[in-house]
Structure formats: structure tokens, C-alpha cells
Design a protein around this motif. Structure first.
Motif, short mmCIF file in Angstrom:
data_model
loop_
_atom_site.label_atom_id
_atom_site.label_comp_id
_atom_site.label_asym_id
_atom_site.label_seq_id
_atom_site.Cartn_x
_atom_site.Cartn_y
_atom_site.Cartn_z
N VAL A 126 -16.10 5.08 44.07
CA VAL A 126 -16.46 5.21 45.39
C VAL A 126 -17.45 6.54 45.65
N ARG A 127 -17.01 7.56 45.14
CA ARG A 127 -18.06 8.87 44.98
C ARG A 127 -19.42 8.55 44.66
N ILE A 128 -19.40 8.05 43.38
CA ILE A 128 -20.57 7.93 42.53
C ILE A 128 -21.52 6.82 43.50
N VAL A 129 -20.94 5.68 44.12
CA VAL A 129 -21.84 4.80 44.54
C VAL A 129 -22.21 5.41 46.02
N GLU A 130 -21.46 6.15 46.60
CA GLU A 130 -21.92 6.87 47.80
C GLU A 130 -22.85 7.89 47.61
N ALA A 131 -22.79 8.62 46.47
CA ALA A 131 -23.79 9.77 46.01
C ALA A 131 -25.20 9.14 45.58
N ARG A 132 -25.09 8.27 44.67
CA ARG A 132 -26.38 7.86 44.34
C ARG A 132 -26.90 6.44 44.93
N GLY A 133 -26.24 5.85 45.79
CA GLY A 133 -26.46 4.65 46.52
C GLY A 133 -26.16 3.36 45.63
N TYR A 134 -25.96 2.11 46.47
CA TYR A 134 -25.50 0.98 45.84
C TYR A 134 -26.40 0.39 44.67
N ARG A 135 -25.95 0.07 43.72
CA ARG A 135 -26.77 -0.91 42.69
C ARG A 135 -25.97 -2.19 42.32
#
Length: 413
Positions: free
Chosen positions: A326-335
Motif C-alpha cells: 500500500v505504501r509503495i502504490v501510494e508513494a509512486r502512484g498506481y500502475r
């Protein structure tokens, strides 16, 4: 069927009728019920002297496209002016080698009695083959054509609600960026199996279809319900109206309720969804509410194409648990594909649901299985033995779910 001394499996299959009608009769009947609308659609294209653009699913879908085309050819036979057609394979973000494309075209389109002038394949990453319609970028064939005839099959979908021709003429032919924007909605709890109203993914598909309507596109859709290769029902006409007509049959065929969650699930995923883990993962999403927390799942799929996209695996390598994902997706945006990884970590993370998953496939390497948060086995017996020794509370009740990429089982209690 694997069994142990302590419990036996309850087998759940799609609800197929005892006697199935001739598929050609089913398909022709659907067109006959919409004969006036189809005639007006065909006549409109003929007056303009333009070919009709057939939008058809690729080989990853269960759609009986050839049956639909043959029924359409029968309907067109004897008309005063011959109807012309072009075909676009609505592949979405799927990629296919030349040999597989050729085989698909040969098996689906050759000698189907329609005058198909050309065949194109959608590539969501090819900017030169895209054109803007409203807020979306569609394949240029869609932009040029006035009359669109999408063919789809309606099955439960774990975040789009239901598949069908509405996806064929939108998601199947959109730019990757538009698909990514739409699929971001899969992270919303409102996106779920059979959920349409209020589902952000379905709402986005409706907006894309509305853009086609606003651009003056005339659409005549063909929808099917296909189970195990058998055509159970079909509807035609309005793209969403034909889907609505088939929803009761979709629910009756694929949706099952059980009284309480099982200790272990055995999910069997044949092709086409079983060709890769990325597609077979739909079985986990469809049926995760049928297993208890800290229970076990055996996912059985051939996976001849391996795991799936590198980006999906990259996120899992970087995120050993759900919170990290969740942290990674929130930080860099959804892919595209992030929703699969995030939901997979939620299922297996010990501080979330803590479900242990064994994958039975000779094409998934042990190191790849570890990245997925699973254990790889060559047989379901080995997988079950591992779950018996590792699942807390023991195994007392199991559900074996056939065709689990489409079937959706949930615990009502």
C-alpha cells in the motif's frame, strides 16, 4: 480428487443445465429477437457505404466468437446489398506472438461466411494506432468506423463486476494509460464480483461507452454466457441492455453461496485463464471469501506462460507484506496490475488474513512462488499435505471449486 482421513472435499461446479440447446440455435435466436434493430444497424452502414467494425475478444476469453459470426452471416445472407466488415481484436493490454495471432485468426475468422476485409490487433501501447474520442484514446479503427459490433461473453469479474461486450468495445480497445486509469478503481472496496452500480471500474467503462455514443457511433452488441465451452445463452442489441438481460443467467451459472467459510479451498483453473498466474489469480480473488482467515488454498493452474508481467512481480519483490504494498502504490502512484499485488498481499499477510497458498504448476519456479508469497508443488496431494502441516486449527472442511477463474463462491454466514 485428493482426500484425507479427517475430511473430504465438497465439489462446486458451474450450474449448467442438464440439456443444452444447440449453440447455433441459441445464437440465431438472440439475433432474431433483435431482428429489427439489427436490420436498421446493417442498413445504416450500407447507406453510408462503410464497413462495420467487428470488435472481438482475444484467445484469453471464453467467448464463442465464431458461433456469433456464423449466426450473423446467416442473418446477413440474402440481403440486397452485401454487408462489409472489418475486424479488430480487442486485446486490451494482452500481447500475442505472430504465430498465436495467425492461429486465432484461422480458427475464429476463416471461412465464417462474412466478407471481412481486414483484421487488426489492438496494441494499447502503440500511440500511432490511437485516436482521441472525448477524454479517451481508442484504437484508430474505432475512431474511423461509424458502426461498431462488439462481441463479448458475460462472466463474473472480481473488480469490474461482470465482463461482456461493454468491455470489448471500451477496455479492449483503449490506450494503456486509459486502462490504467480505469483499473485504479480496483483498489476501491466498491469494485467487486457482480457489482455494477457504484463500482468505479464499471462507472469508468460506462463513461467510455458514452464517449462513443457522443461521437455518433452506432453500436449493436452481442453478448454470450459460455461455460466450459458450452454456449448457455445469448442476447443482442443495446450494449448494456443485452448485458442486463443475461445477468440472471450469469448469477445462476457462476455464483454459489455456502453456509460458512471452509478450512481449505482447491481452486482449479483450466485455460484460458490458467495459462499464466496473472490470469489464474482471478480464481483467488473470486473465491477468497469462501476460506476462513488463516486457512489454506490450493491453486491448480498449468501456467504455461509463467507468472505474468514483470511490473506485477517487481511490486511483490519490493513489498513483503500488505502495508508495504500500500505504501509503495501510494508513494509512486498506481500502475496497471498493482491491485492484484495489493490484494494478494492482503490475502496472505499474517497480520491481515493469513491464508497460506500452495500453487500446483510445473511452470512456476519455487523462487517465483516465494515472491508471490506461496509454495510451489507438482501435485495437489503434496500441496494438501503441506497445508495439513502448516495451517493453524487443522483441516476439517474443504471446497474443491472447478473452473474457479469464473466461478465465485462466498460464505453467507
Amino acid at each position: 480428487m485428493p482426500t484425507t482421513d479427517s475430511f473430504s472435499w465438497e465439489v462446486i461446479r458451474p450450474h449448467e443445465p442438464a440439456v443444452c440447446a444447440d449453440p447455433d440455435v441459441v445464437m440465431r435466436s438472440a439475433l432474431e429477437r433483435q431482428a429489427d434493430g439489427l436490420a436498421a444497424f446493417l442498413d445504416g452502414a450500407a447507406r453510408l457505404g462503410q464497413p462495420i467494425l467487428l470488435l472481438i475478444n482475444d484467445s484469453h476469453r471464453a467467448t464463442r466468437t465464431r458461433t456469433a459470426l456464423q449466426a450473423l452471416a446467416s442473418h446477413c445472407a440474402g440481403r440486397e446489398s452485401p454487408d462489409r466488415f472489418r475486424a479488430l481484436v480487442a486485446a486490451g493490454t494482452h500481447r500475442f506472438a505472430a504465430a498465436e495471432r495467425a492461429r486465432f485468426e484461422r480458427e475464429t475468422l476463416a471461412d465464417c461466411s462474412l466478407a471481412i476485409e481486414s483484421v487488426a490487433w489492438h496494441d494499447a501501447t502503440d500511440a500511432t494506432a490511437l485516436a482521441r474520442i472525448g477524454e479517451f484514446h481508442f484504437h484508430r479503427e474505432v475512431a474511423v468506423a461509424r458502426h461498431l459490433l462488439p462481441i463479448g461473453s458475460a462472466e463474473p469479474h472480481y473488480f469490474a463486476g461482470v465482463t461482456g461486450a461493454h468491455k470489448t468495445c471500451t477496455i479492449g480497445v483503449l490506450a494503456r494509460e486509459d486502462i490504467e486509469r480505469n483499473h485504479r478503481g480496483a483498489l476501491d472496496p466498491a469494485s467487486d464480483v457482480m457489482a455494477l452500480a457504484g463500482n468505479p471500474v464499471h462507472d469508468g467503462i460506462v463513461r467510455a461507452a458514452a464517449a462513443l455514443d457522443a461521437a455518433g457511433k452506432q453500436i449493436f452488441a452481442i453478448n454470450q454466457v459460455v461455460c466450459g465451452g458450452v454456449l448457455l445463452g445469448a442476447a443482442a442489441g443495446d450494449v448494456f441492455g443485452s448485458l442486463e438481460e443475461l445477468l440472471p443467467l450469469v448469477r445462476a451459472t457462476y455464483i454459489h453461496a455456502v453456509e460458512s467459510a471452509a478450512d481449505v479451498l482447491h481452486l482449479r483453473v483450466p485455460p484460458p485463464l490458467g495459462r499464466s498466474f496473472y490470469q489464474a489469480d482471478k480464481a483467488l480473488k473470486n473465491n477468497q471469501l469462501a476460506v476462513r482467515n488463516a486457512g489454506g488454498i490450493i491453486l491448480e493452474a498449468e501456467c504455461v506462460e509463467g507468472v505474468g508481467p514483470d511490473a506485477f512481480m517487481d511490486l511483490l519483490r519490493a513489498a513483503p507484506d500488505h502495508a508495504a504494498a500500500v505504501r509503495i502504490v501510494e508513494a509512486r502512484g498506481y500502475r496497471l496490475g498493482d491491485h492484484k499485488a495489493v490484494k494478494l498481499r492482503y490475502l496472505t499477510d499474517p497480520v491481515r488474513r493469513g491464508v497460506r497458498v500452495a500453487i500446483v504448476s510445473r511452470n512456476i519456479a519455487p523462487e517465483h512462488a516465494r515472491v508471490l508469497g506461496m509454495r510451489a508443488f507438482s501435485s495437489s496431494q503434496e500441496a494438501l499435505a503441506w497445508l495439513e502441516s502448516s495451517v493453524g486449527g487443522g483441516l476439517r472442511r474443504g471446497l474443491m471449486i472447478e473452473d474457479a477463474g469464473f466461478v465465485s463462491v462466498y460464505a453467507a454466514g
